[in-house]
Design an enzyme around this catalytic site. Sequence first.
Site, PDB file in Angstrom:
ATOM      1  N   LYS A  53      44.467  50.410  62.834  1.00  0.00           N
ATOM      2  CA  LYS A  53      45.297  49.823  61.150  1.00  0.00           C
ATOM      3  C   LYS A  53      46.025  49.036  62.292  1.00  0.00           C
ATOM      4  O   LYS A  53      46.875  48.076  61.935  1.00  0.00           O
ATOM      5  CB  LYS A  53      45.720  50.169  60.898  1.00  0.00           C
ATOM      6  CG  LYS A  53      44.882  50.948  59.324  1.00  0.00           C
ATOM      7  CD  LYS A  53      45.303  52.526  58.609  1.00  0.00           C
ATOM      8  CE  LYS A  53      44.386  52.364  57.752  1.00  0.00           C
ATOM      9  NZ  LYS A  53      43.766  53.534  56.551  1.00  0.00           N
ATOM     10  N   GLN A  97      48.993  57.741  54.867  1.00  0.00           N
ATOM     11  CA  GLN A  97      47.146  57.773  55.138  1.00  0.00           C
ATOM     12  C   GLN A  97      46.693  58.911  53.580  1.00  0.00           C
ATOM     13  O   GLN A  97      47.921  59.656  54.350  1.00  0.00           O
ATOM     14  CB  GLN A  97      47.277  58.054  56.936  1.00  0.00           C
ATOM     15  CG  GLN A  97      45.810  58.727  57.082  1.00  0.00           C
ATOM     16  CD  GLN A  97      45.016  57.273  56.648  1.00  0.00           C
ATOM     17  OE1 GLN A  97      45.597  56.043  56.682  1.00  0.00           O
ATOM     18  NE2 GLN A  97      43.563  57.118  56.252  1.00  0.00           N
ATOM     19  N   ASP A 120      47.489  49.801  49.323  1.00  0.00           N
ATOM     20  CA  ASP A 120      46.547  50.652  49.090  1.00  0.00           C
ATOM     21  C   ASP A 120      45.997  50.273  48.037  1.00  0.00           C
ATOM     22  O   ASP A 120      44.613  50.303  47.845  1.00  0.00           O
ATOM     23  CB  ASP A 120      46.599  52.595  49.238  1.00  0.00           C
ATOM     24  CG  ASP A 120      45.836  52.561  50.575  1.00  0.00           C
ATOM     25  OD1 ASP A 120      45.012  51.785  51.902  1.00  0.00           O
ATOM     26  OD2 ASP A 120      46.680  53.794  51.289  1.00  0.00           O
TER      27      ASP A 120
HETATM   28  N1  GUN Z   1      42.050  57.724  53.691  1.00  0.00           N
HETATM   29  C1  GUN Z   1      40.651  57.423  53.625  1.00  0.00           C
HETATM   30  N2  GUN Z   1      40.565  56.412  53.005  1.00  0.00           N
HETATM   31  C2  GUN Z   1      41.896  55.605  52.691  1.00  0.00           C
HETATM   32  C3  GUN Z   1      42.322  54.939  52.495  1.00  0.00           C
HETATM   33  O1  GUN Z   1      41.793  53.782  51.947  1.00  0.00           O
HETATM   34  N3  GUN Z   1      43.778  54.651  52.484  1.00  0.00           N
HETATM   35  C4  GUN Z   1      44.749  55.546  52.508  1.00  0.00           C
HETATM   36  N4  GUN Z   1      45.960  55.886  52.656  1.00  0.00           N
HETATM   37  N5  GUN Z   1      44.344  56.548  53.294  1.00  0.00           N
HETATM   38  C5  GUN Z   1      42.788  56.745  53.763  1.00  0.00           C
END
Ligand code: GUN
Length: 286
Positions: A53, A97, A120
């Site tokens: 990311k 995350q 998100d």
């Molecule tokens: N952990 C697994 N998928 C995601 C996601 O799309 N966003 C976040 N913040 N954590 C995750």
Amino acid sequence: MTAIIDGRALARALSAETAAAVAALGESHGIVPGLAVVQVGDDPASQVYVARKVAETVRVGMRSIEHRLDANTGEAELLALIAALNADPLIHGILVQLPLPPQIDAGRVLDTIDPAKDVDGFHPVNVGRLSTGTGGLVPCTPLGCMKLLDTVIDDYYGLAAVVIGKSNIVGKPVAMLLLERECTVTVTHIATRGLADIVRGADIVVVAAGSPRLVRGDWIKPGAVVIDVGITRMTDADGRQRLVGDVAFDEIGHARAATPVPGGVGPMTIACLLSNTARAALLSVS
Ligand code: GUN
């Protein structure tokens, strides 16, 4: 012959659009979108995702701000960091995350993020906006699934869509997006009875179960479109690591189109995160 929906190519195209939008924002408003990524602890899968990311954020011309907190971090400390990020005008997107360590209530953390910076799309305000079809930021993986479907489906009106998995991250939001397009949506999950027969009626199948090769060839109606969100890391007999999807891809030659694993949904998730961040930055000045 199944058309393979190329998530890598689509993600590249979307990221190029985002890079252009970022450049335009710089020229029109003198701002550089900033994305803060918060990781608590050192979950190995999360580390890989966060590193990707960060790299992609920088590649499209945005600012990446990383906060890596110790696994023992308390909830109050994390909430204080989010409050500071909410108040920082240079930050347009905040991503915490998941999963978080057990001492932290993930729901409370997500509730604390400013909905306008919630790239998100997990804040209850954005969840509510999605379910009422009134805008808001949409979760990245479901958004990516729809963009992949859009490459092969023009008209969703009345199509039967089956979603496997009812998570807040994928299953529920993708069901809402399909409903918004006038599909007849069935959401199935671990307790669903007669899953194979339900899937056999589907024109669109979105699988987010995290169960390798759950969906077999004889579950898929000829001409259906299949989106495989599953990514399970497995080790071959020769010790090599590979990623396995939730669909037995080699058995679905009669599908009209399908996403591969890897190279399908995965790349789109990050591209949609960047697109959401640019959108949040644009909305902050409009
Ligand atoms: N952990 C697994 N998928 C995601 C996601 O799309 N966003 C976040 N913040 N954590 C995750």
